[in-house]
Design a protein around this motif. Structure first.
Motif, PDB file in Angstrom:
ATOM      1  N   ALA A 107      -1.880   9.281   1.761  1.00  0.00           N
ATOM      2  CA  ALA A 107      -3.199   9.436   1.800  1.00  0.00           C
ATOM      3  C   ALA A 107      -3.849   8.188   0.720  1.00  0.00           C
ATOM      4  CB  ALA A 107      -3.455  10.738   1.234  1.00  0.00           C
ATOM      5  N   SER A 108      -5.032   7.897   1.049  1.00  0.00           N
ATOM      6  CA  SER A 108      -5.501   6.903   0.061  1.00  0.00           C
ATOM      7  C   SER A 108      -4.925   5.414   0.091  1.00  0.00           C
ATOM      8  CB  SER A 108      -5.708   7.499  -1.331  1.00  0.00           C
ATOM      9  OG  SER A 108      -6.401   8.722  -1.365  1.00  0.00           O
ATOM     10  N   ASP A 109      -4.370   4.834   1.218  1.00  0.00           N
ATOM     11  CA  ASP A 109      -3.835   3.591   1.320  1.00  0.00           C
ATOM     12  C   ASP A 109      -2.501   3.657   0.772  1.00  0.00           C
ATOM     13  OD1 ASP A 109      -5.698   3.028   3.260  1.00  0.00           O
ATOM     14  OD2 ASP A 109      -6.862   2.174   1.544  1.00  0.00           O
ATOM     15  N   ARG A 110      -1.943   4.781   0.009  1.00  0.00           N
ATOM     16  CA  ARG A 110      -0.550   4.793  -0.847  1.00  0.00           C
ATOM     17  C   ARG A 110       0.347   4.577   0.286  1.00  0.00           C
ATOM     18  NH1 ARG A 110       0.878   9.145  -3.737  1.00  0.00           N
ATOM     19  NH2 ARG A 110       1.775   7.878  -5.593  1.00  0.00           N
ATOM     20  N   LEU A 111       1.553   4.009   0.203  1.00  0.00           N
ATOM     21  CA  LEU A 111       2.929   3.754   0.961  1.00  0.00           C
ATOM     22  C   LEU A 111       4.065   4.564   0.271  1.00  0.00           C
ATOM     23  CD1 LEU A 111       2.544  -0.054   2.118  1.00  0.00           C
ATOM     24  CD2 LEU A 111       1.614   2.276   3.320  1.00  0.00           C
ATOM     25  N   LEU A 112       4.983   5.070   1.128  1.00  0.00           N
ATOM     26  CA  LEU A 112       6.093   5.627   0.674  1.00  0.00           C
ATOM     27  C   LEU A 112       7.159   4.623   1.170  1.00  0.00           C
ATOM     28  CD1 LEU A 112       8.029   7.410  -0.635  1.00  0.00           C
ATOM     29  CD2 LEU A 112       7.869   9.283   1.305  1.00  0.00           C
ATOM     30  N   VAL A 113       7.583   3.729   0.480  1.00  0.00           N
ATOM     31  CA  VAL A 113       8.562   2.800   0.806  1.00  0.00           C
ATOM     32  C   VAL A 113       9.781   3.175   0.397  1.00  0.00           C
ATOM     33  CG1 VAL A 113       9.132   0.120   0.664  1.00  0.00           C
ATOM     34  CG2 VAL A 113       6.687   1.031   0.621  1.00  0.00           C
ATOM     35  N   SER A 114      11.047   3.071   1.444  1.00  0.00           N
ATOM     36  CA  SER A 114      12.176   3.383   1.167  1.00  0.00           C
ATOM     37  C   SER A 114      12.888   1.857   1.040  1.00  0.00           C
ATOM     38  CB  SER A 114      12.823   4.173   2.313  1.00  0.00           C
ATOM     39  OG  SER A 114      12.319   5.486   2.366  1.00  0.00           O
TER      40      SER A 114
END
Length: 200
Positions: free
Chosen positions: A166-173
């Motif tokens: 949400a809110s342009d956040r990224l979960l980056v592995s």
């Protein structure tokens, strides 16, 4: 007495017929030429594929291009060279597929580790990230210590997956060495981590 010669009459039906015959013959010549040009099968994109997406079999179809076309291309027997791999650029529908527009997804080998980072806008490049991108993981200086230099926690790491939050956040592995992955995980809770996109 008016002795001027009569004006020249234009016969519209004859002109129209002549024009129609010319067009028909020209169209026939074009169609004949196209039918005599040999075409070879090639792999093309069946629907738009975004950079970082894994290419599936439904994303690929067989198209036909002129055998004289100098463009590089893959034929139907080379489907395994694109399916299951990651698009390295945005691919529009109808694009000819080559090995230069796909990349292997990172694999976790012995001595490697994968760590996940939840990043706010500004902590990752504006262009976004995609699997296969090379990054440095940097810990920025604390606000209370502006003279401190930023710390590079991991160098030449590889993005293995990206999920939108949400809110342009990224979960980056991020895939890196096991030691660097542990170091990134250890400081991630304190915040201040940023990803710097680097040249492979």
């Amino acid at each position: 007495m008016d002795i001027r010669p009569p004006g020249r009459r234009v016969r519209v039906p004859e002109v129209a017929v002549g024009l129609l015959v010319t067009v028909v013959f020209a169209l026939g010549a074009v169609l004949w030429h196209l039918s005599t040009v040999e075409k070879d099968p090639a792999l093309v994109v069946a629907s738009n594929v975004e950079r970082g997406d894994v290419i599936e079999s439904i994303d690929v179809r067989i198209g036909y291009v002129s055998s004289d076309d100098p463009l590089a291309r893959l034929d139907s027997s080379q489907l395994d060279q694109v399916v299951g791999r990651v698009a390295s650029v945005d691919l529009a529908e109808g694009t000819l597929l080559t090995t230069s527009v796909v990349a292997d997804g990172p694999a976790v080998d012995a001595g490697d580790g994968v760590v996940g980072l939840a990043l706010d806008p500004g902590a990752y490049p504006a262009r976004g990230l995609a699997p296969g991108d090379r990054v440095n993981v940097v810990r920025t200086a604390d606000v209370a210590d502006l003279d401190a230099d930023p710390i590079v926690v991991a160098r030449n790491a590889s993005v293995s997956a990206v999920d939108e939050l949400a809110s342009d956040r990224l979960l980056v592995s991020v895939l890196t060495t096991e030691a660097d992955a542990e170091a990134v995980a250890a400081v991630a809770g304190a915040g201040g981590l940023r990803l710097v996109l680097v040249t492979p």
